[in-house]
Scaffold this motif. Structure first.
Motif, mmCIF file in Angstrom:
data_model
loop_
_atom_site.group_PDB
_atom_site.id
_atom_site.type_symbol
_atom_site.label_atom_id
_atom_site.label_comp_id
_atom_site.label_asym_id
_atom_site.label_seq_id
_atom_site.Cartn_x
_atom_site.Cartn_y
_atom_site.Cartn_z
ATOM 1 N N SER A 32 12.135 23.515 -14.981
ATOM 2 C CA SER A 32 11.160 23.409 -13.904
ATOM 3 C C SER A 32 11.805 24.002 -12.663
ATOM 4 C CB SER A 32 10.781 21.949 -13.649
ATOM 5 O OG SER A 32 10.139 21.391 -14.768
ATOM 6 N N PHE A 34 11.398 24.737 -8.351
ATOM 7 C CA PHE A 34 10.776 24.247 -7.137
ATOM 8 C C PHE A 34 11.245 25.079 -5.934
ATOM 9 C CE2 PHE A 34 9.680 20.028 -8.970
ATOM 10 C CZ PHE A 34 10.552 19.991 -10.036
ATOM 11 N N TYR A 36 11.558 24.049 -1.837
ATOM 12 C CA TYR A 36 11.408 23.057 -0.787
ATOM 13 C C TYR A 36 11.677 23.721 0.559
ATOM 14 C CZ TYR A 36 11.440 19.090 -4.063
ATOM 15 O OH TYR A 36 11.129 18.185 -5.057
ATOM 16 N N LEU A 46 8.216 19.505 -0.360
ATOM 17 C CA LEU A 46 7.885 20.415 -1.451
ATOM 18 C C LEU A 46 6.882 21.467 -0.991
ATOM 19 C CD1 LEU A 46 8.182 20.981 -4.533
ATOM 20 C CD2 LEU A 46 6.064 19.656 -4.814
ATOM 21 N N LYS A 49 5.828 24.194 -7.082
ATOM 22 C CA LYS A 49 6.669 24.016 -8.253
ATOM 23 C C LYS A 49 6.080 24.735 -9.451
ATOM 24 C CE LYS A 49 4.642 19.682 -9.968
ATOM 25 N NZ LYS A 49 4.929 18.262 -10.333
ATOM 26 N N THR A 51 6.070 24.502 -13.656
ATOM 27 C CA THR A 51 6.424 23.602 -14.762
ATOM 28 C C THR A 51 5.834 24.102 -16.067
ATOM 29 O OG1 THR A 51 4.510 22.223 -14.260
ATOM 30 C CG2 THR A 51 6.597 21.578 -13.280
ATOM 31 N N SER A 94 15.463 22.466 -12.237
ATOM 32 C CA SER A 94 15.657 21.166 -12.873
ATOM 33 C C SER A 94 15.671 21.372 -14.374
ATOM 34 C CB SER A 94 14.530 20.217 -12.463
ATOM 35 O OG SER A 94 14.630 18.995 -13.147
ATOM 36 N N TYR A 102 17.595 15.040 -16.821
ATOM 37 C CA TYR A 102 17.288 16.255 -16.075
ATOM 38 C C TYR A 102 18.024 16.220 -14.741
ATOM 39 C CZ TYR A 102 13.838 17.918 -19.350
ATOM 40 O OH TYR A 102 13.225 18.408 -20.468
ATOM 41 N N ILE A 103 18.720 17.296 -14.448
ATOM 42 C CA ILE A 103 19.537 17.383 -13.251
ATOM 43 C C ILE A 103 18.949 18.445 -12.325
ATOM 44 C CG2 ILE A 103 21.827 17.815 -12.338
ATOM 45 C CD1 ILE A 103 21.722 15.399 -14.158
ATOM 46 N N PRO A 104 18.628 18.092 -11.080
ATOM 47 C CA PRO A 104 18.180 19.118 -10.134
ATOM 48 C C PRO A 104 19.372 19.814 -9.507
ATOM 49 C CG PRO A 104 18.023 16.958 -9.126
ATOM 50 C CD PRO A 104 18.587 16.746 -10.497
ATOM 51 N N PHE A 106 20.337 22.591 -6.567
ATOM 52 C CA PHE A 106 19.815 23.269 -5.385
ATOM 53 C C PHE A 106 20.553 24.574 -5.134
ATOM 54 C CE2 PHE A 106 17.048 20.212 -3.096
ATOM 55 C CZ PHE A 106 17.159 19.149 -3.976
ATOM 56 N N LEU B 43 22.191 21.371 -1.035
ATOM 57 C CA LEU B 43 22.269 19.940 -1.320
ATOM 58 C C LEU B 43 22.986 19.727 -2.642
ATOM 59 C CD1 LEU B 43 19.748 20.128 0.685
ATOM 60 C CD2 LEU B 43 19.066 17.952 -0.346
ATOM 61 N N GLN B 45 24.040 16.671 -5.451
ATOM 62 C CA GLN B 45 23.671 15.321 -5.838
ATOM 63 C C GLN B 45 24.908 14.436 -5.961
ATOM 64 O OE1 GLN B 45 21.866 14.641 -9.791
ATOM 65 N NE2 GLN B 45 20.155 13.712 -8.693
ATOM 66 N N TRP B 97 11.288 10.644 -13.827
ATOM 67 C CA TRP B 97 12.140 11.823 -13.906
ATOM 68 C C TRP B 97 12.484 12.155 -15.356
ATOM 69 C CZ3 TRP B 97 12.592 15.285 -10.342
ATOM 70 C CH2 TRP B 97 13.594 16.244 -10.414
ATOM 71 N N GLY B 100 11.965 15.927 -15.479
ATOM 72 C CA GLY B 100 12.421 16.710 -14.342
ATOM 73 C C GLY B 100 11.352 17.510 -13.642
ATOM 74 N N GLU B 101 10.088 17.191 -13.857
ATOM 75 C CA GLU B 101 9.002 18.012 -13.326
ATOM 76 C C GLU B 101 8.418 17.504 -12.019
ATOM 77 O OE1 GLU B 101 7.046 19.791 -17.454
ATOM 78 O OE2 GLU B 101 5.881 18.476 -16.138
ATOM 79 N N GLU B 103 7.790 16.026 -8.194
ATOM 80 C CA GLU B 103 8.237 16.257 -6.833
ATOM 81 C C GLU B 103 9.162 15.127 -6.393
ATOM 82 O OE1 GLU B 103 4.991 16.181 -4.134
ATOM 83 O OE2 GLU B 103 6.241 16.373 -2.335
#
Lengths: 116, 115
Positions: A32, A34, A36, A46, A49, A51, A94, A102-104, A106, B43, B45, B97, B100-101, B103
């Protein structure tokens, strides 16, 4: 492992001209994606996105992005910049990490400067 | 109003003095996360939580602790802060989560300076 590369740390445009903020990603699976936006002294909001539905995604404030799997890109565009678009923009991927969650991840951000 | 709140917004402290940054959301979100933002690095985590009593390390967990005793709260604890933890911290939450989709909703940020 997934990663995100925002190709420009700063982009400068004149008001009324098109905006292009570039983002490339790497991912082992079907991620996925995104975008921001962060205005000065604010949290992140946001914009849009992707998906795995339509590859052209429309977001808020006239922004849109196109998912191109062959190019592993997710560039953000807007036909006509407005002064209020001046902000920091983050591309985020993600994807499933090695532990199954699932890890976002950036990107480092692109600062959009809009000149009158 | 649906929101994520953080306190304090600004904090100046000294090395070694334990501190806690609170984060609360009123959207009944399952997923919560802490990030730090440093210039040129985006950013990163720190920790995340998939649900109550379920927490896990992110990319940069060293020097931080978290807890998730209630669904709405996710405090960030620095047991012995050091100057390299000077940063802008964001808390975020998301409905679920599992894929992971969804917002993430971000708080306004906490600017921490460790002298």
């Amino acid at each position: 492992a997934q990663s995100v590369t925002q190709l420009d740390s700063h982009v400068s445009v004149s008001e009324g001209t098109p905006v292009l903020l570039r983002c490339n990603y790497s991912s082992s699976y079907s991620p996925s994606l995104f975008w921001y936006v962060q205005h000065p002294n604010k949290g992140l909001q946001l914009l849009l996105k992707y998906t795995s539905a339509a590859t052209l995604v429309k977001g808020i404030n006239g922004f849109e992005a196109e998912f191109k799997k062959s190019e592993t890109s997710f560039h953000l565009t807007k036909p006509s910049a407005h002064m209020s678009d001046a902000a920091e923009y983050f591309c985020v991927v993600s994807d499933r990490g090695s532990g199954g969650s699932y890890i976002p991840t950036f990107g480092r951000g692109t600062s959009l400067i809009v000149h009158p | 109003e649906a929101q994520v709140t953080q306190n304090p917004r600004y904090l100046i402290t000294v090395t070694g003095k334990k501190l806690t940054v609170t984060c609360s959301q009123n959207m009944n979100h399952e997923y919560m996360s802490w990030y730090r933002q440093d210039p040129g690095l985006g950013l990163r985590q720190i920790y995340y939580s998939m649900n109550v009593e379920v927490t896990d390390k992110g990319d940069v967990p060293e020097g931080y602790k978290v807890s998730r005793k209630e669904k709405r709260n996710f405090p960030l604890i620095l047991e012995s802060p050091s100057p390299n933890q000077t940063s802008l911290y964001f808390c975020a939450s998301s409905l679920v989560w599992s894929n992971g989709e969804n917002e993430q909703f971000f708080g306004p940020g906490t600017r921490l300076t460790v002298l």
